[in-house]
Write a protein that holds these residues in place. Structure first.
Motif, PDB file in Angstrom:
ATOM      1  N   GLY A  68       0.839  -1.197   0.000  1.00 33.80           N
ATOM      2  CA  GLY A  68       0.000   0.000   0.000  1.00 33.80           C
ATOM      3  C   GLY A  68       0.872   1.244   0.000  1.00 33.80           C
ATOM      4  O   GLY A  68       2.003   1.224   0.489  1.00 33.80           O
ATOM      5  N   HIS A 124      -7.798   5.225  -2.940  1.00 34.14           N
ATOM      6  CA  HIS A 124      -6.676   5.606  -3.805  1.00 34.14           C
ATOM      7  C   HIS A 124      -5.435   4.752  -3.533  1.00 34.14           C
ATOM      8  O   HIS A 124      -4.358   5.032  -4.063  1.00 34.14           O
ATOM      9  CB  HIS A 124      -6.322   7.086  -3.606  1.00 34.14           C
ATOM     10  N   GLY A 125      -5.565   3.748  -2.681  1.00 38.84           N
ATOM     11  CA  GLY A 125      -4.455   2.813  -2.455  1.00 38.84           C
ATOM     12  C   GLY A 125      -3.497   3.217  -1.359  1.00 38.84           C
ATOM     13  O   GLY A 125      -2.451   2.603  -1.183  1.00 38.84           O
ATOM     14  N   SER A 326      -4.332  10.918  -4.694  1.00 37.74           N
ATOM     15  CA  SER A 326      -3.687   9.761  -5.298  1.00 37.74           C
ATOM     16  C   SER A 326      -2.169   9.850  -5.233  1.00 37.74           C
ATOM     17  O   SER A 326      -1.567  10.819  -5.699  1.00 37.74           O
ATOM     18  CB  SER A 326      -4.115   9.659  -6.770  1.00 37.74           C
ATOM     19  N   ILE A 380      -1.890  -3.463  -2.025  1.00 36.58           N
ATOM     20  CA  ILE A 380      -2.873  -2.994  -3.004  1.00 36.58           C
ATOM     21  C   ILE A 380      -2.745  -3.761  -4.314  1.00 36.58           C
ATOM     22  O   ILE A 380      -1.664  -4.248  -4.666  1.00 36.58           O
ATOM     23  CB  ILE A 380      -2.746  -1.478  -3.278  1.00 36.58           C
ATOM     24  N   VAL A 382      -3.106  -3.265  -8.191  1.00 33.60           N
ATOM     25  CA  VAL A 382      -3.102  -2.138  -9.133  1.00 33.60           C
ATOM     26  C   VAL A 382      -3.349  -2.658 -10.548  1.00 33.60           C
ATOM     27  O   VAL A 382      -2.573  -3.470 -11.073  1.00 33.60           O
ATOM     28  CB  VAL A 382      -1.750  -1.383  -9.073  1.00 33.60           C
ATOM     29  N   SER A 386      -6.136   0.572 -16.458  1.00 32.40           N
ATOM     30  CA  SER A 386      -7.376   0.995 -15.788  1.00 32.40           C
ATOM     31  C   SER A 386      -8.218   1.968 -16.598  1.00 32.40           C
ATOM     32  O   SER A 386      -9.382   2.189 -16.262  1.00 32.40           O
ATOM     33  CB  SER A 386      -7.050   1.618 -14.425  1.00 32.40           C
ATOM     34  N   ASP A 413      -7.491   6.711  -8.742  1.00 30.97           N
ATOM     35  CA  ASP A 413      -8.167   5.673  -7.952  1.00 30.97           C
ATOM     36  C   ASP A 413      -8.794   4.581  -8.817  1.00 30.97           C
ATOM     37  O   ASP A 413      -9.029   3.478  -8.323  1.00 30.97           O
ATOM     38  CB  ASP A 413      -9.203   6.284  -6.993  1.00 30.97           C
ATOM     39  N   ILE A 416      -6.844   1.366  -8.690  1.00 33.77           N
ATOM     40  CA  ILE A 416      -6.740   0.577  -7.447  1.00 33.77           C
ATOM     41  C   ILE A 416      -7.943  -0.359  -7.360  1.00 33.77           C
ATOM     42  O   ILE A 416      -9.062   0.050  -7.060  1.00 33.77           O
ATOM     43  CB  ILE A 416      -6.675   1.497  -6.203  1.00 33.77           C
ATOM     44  N   THR A 419      -7.828  -2.828  -1.939  1.00 32.64           N
ATOM     45  CA  THR A 419      -6.845  -2.440  -0.920  1.00 32.64           C
ATOM     46  C   THR A 419      -6.969  -3.420   0.240  1.00 32.64           C
ATOM     47  O   THR A 419      -8.056  -3.589   0.797  1.00 32.64           O
ATOM     48  CB  THR A 419      -7.127  -1.000  -0.423  1.00 32.64           C
TER      49      THR A 419
END
Ligand code: GUN
Ligand code: ZN
Length: 429
Positions: A68, A124-125, A326, A380, A382, A386, A413, A416, A419
């Motif tokens: 994270g 947002h991780g 972020s 996290i 990812v 994305s 975000d 992510i 989390t």
């Protein structure tokens, strides 16, 4: 319950600023084993599947499994005033920040904002944040209660100010000492929480208050101490007026016992050679807040030069002077500031700063910030494709770093997917 996470993994055997990009190791089909809130093993999917057939599998495919993010400097009370237009630091504080912070004597308001801020961070991780509160002890209780209920590792402190702040937003030297001590005794070391002694910055504290907080730090040397240093030129000139006997801005802190290895100095942009040498000598940590430094017009932090000098550096959003929650946007801003200084940071360096580097700055490198067995399982997932724009660029990549860099530069975000906090997954919408 044992969980086995499958995906791409990224580990560092050293600091890529000093050891180059080869100290980062990418595993295309990697695995992370989580057991009782801790990272129990890291390896290839094949090896860990064979060794742990009873584990519950979470197959994240092509996504990246990362520690994270660690946000080493933020102001949770400024959550609702992020993106406030058109001012430089002192005006920005007086116009937007101080009026908003006045509201945090209301515990319900503080609790609401703390929850909003931490939920935004998690989506947002960001799994650990080191935050300023306001002068109100209630604002510290609200933040720690919110972090505790989410199982998060977090750091915070009562922001102390006894001059150059409006009515309703000043304490005294004595009450800052007393309240900070009470809060420290209440929260420091409870669950995953750390108390940070927090004089806001030299201009808003009298010499008496700085001395009182220096004395408190001497009594509790295991606590971090966070403040601001040399963010804007007008601020530095003001400090020189207020403290005419000090050699420079850093010397103000040193004179009052507020310089040390557990010191976290936010911004630190316009440093003299003497200040840099002294920061190196005491092994203090500087916190780079790149979106804030652009947004408030502060200047270009010298990441490469300071790291080359051996100074510890962490990375941070500086919400709400910073313009994004972020740490991906924050890495992008750090890259752009590096470019403006003629020093393009590599993807390995950016990712390291947002995870291990920030954890080191906060003195938490043995607990968080890396995929290392024994570390707390803040992890996290990812997504490296994305958005359509990121996906089409990543599809052209010829190696992992080229595939990761579009997410660093254009991600937020939406990248992510999940989390994990202390071994428990939170699914984002
Ligand atoms: N200097 C003193 N207080 C603050 C703050 O709240 N934000 C920023 N960016 N700089 C500061
Ligand atoms: Zn700040």
């Amino acid at each position: 319950m044992t969980a086995l996470l499958l995906g791409q993994t990224l580990t560092f055997s050293d600091d890529p600023f000093t050891h180059g990009p080869d100290c980062a190791h990418h595993e295309r089909r990697g695995a992370v084993l989580i057991d009782q809130g801790k990272i129990a093993a890291v390896g290839t999917a094949e090896a860990l599947r064979a060794a742990h057939p009873q584990a519950t599998i979470h197959d994240y495919g092509e996504a990246l499994i990362s520690p994270g993010f660690v946000d080493a400097h933020a102001h949770y009370p400024q959550t609702a005033i992020i993106a406030s237009w058109g001012k430089r630091l002192i005006d920005w504080l007086n116009t937007y920040t101080f009026p908003e912070e006045t509201r945090f004597g209301d515990p319900a308001f503080a609790q609401h904002t703390a929850g909003t801020c931490l939920d935004l961070m998690l989506s947002h991780g960001t799994t650990t944040v080191c935050s300023y509160a306001t002068i109100h002890p209630e604002s510290v209780d609200a933040f720690f209660t919110a972090a505790q209920s989410r199982g998060m590792r977090a750091l915070a402190g009562k922001t102390c100010m006894d001059r150059n702040a409006p009515d309703g937003l000043r304490d005294t030297a004595q009450s800052a000492y007393d309240d900070s001590k009470t809060l420290l005794n209440r929260w420091h070391g409870v669950d995953r929480l750390t108390y940070a002694i927090t004089p806001r910055f030299a201009p808003t504290s009298t010499p008496d208050q700085l001395a009182a907080l220096g004395a408190l730090w001497a009594e509790h040397p295991d606590c971090p101490m966070q403040t601001h240093l040399s963010e804007q030129r007008e601020e530095i000139a003001w400090v020189a007026d207020l403290f005419p006997k000090a050699r420079d801005y850093l010397d103000v802190y040193e004179q009052f016992g507020l310089l040390g290895e557990k010191g976290l100095y936010g911004h630190a942009i316009h440093l003299t050679d003497r200040e840099r040498a002294r920061l190196r000598e005491v092994n203090a940590a500087l916190i780079h807040c790149p979106t804030s430094n652009s947004f408030i017009g502060s200047g270009l932090f010298d990441t490469g030069g300071l790291k080359a000098q051996g100074i510890r550096v962490g990375l941070a959003t500086d919400i709400g002077g910073g313009s994004s929650f972020s740490m991906l946007r924050t890495m992008a801003a750090a890259y752009e500031i590096g470019q403006l200084r003629g020093n393009p940071l590599h993807a390995t360096q950016l990712w390291w700063l947002a995870t291990t580097g920030s954890a080191q700055a906060l003195g938490l490198q043995t607990r968080i910030g890396a995929l290392t067995p024994g570390h707390e399982a803040d992890v996290i997932i990812v997504d490296l494709a994305s958005t359509p724009a990121i996906a089409q660029r990543a599809a052209r990549a010829t190696d992992f770093w080229e595939a990761l860099f579009p997410t660093i530069m254009m991600g937020d975000d939406r990248a992510i997917r999940t989390t994990w906090v202390n071994g428990t997954p939170i699914n984002h919408a």
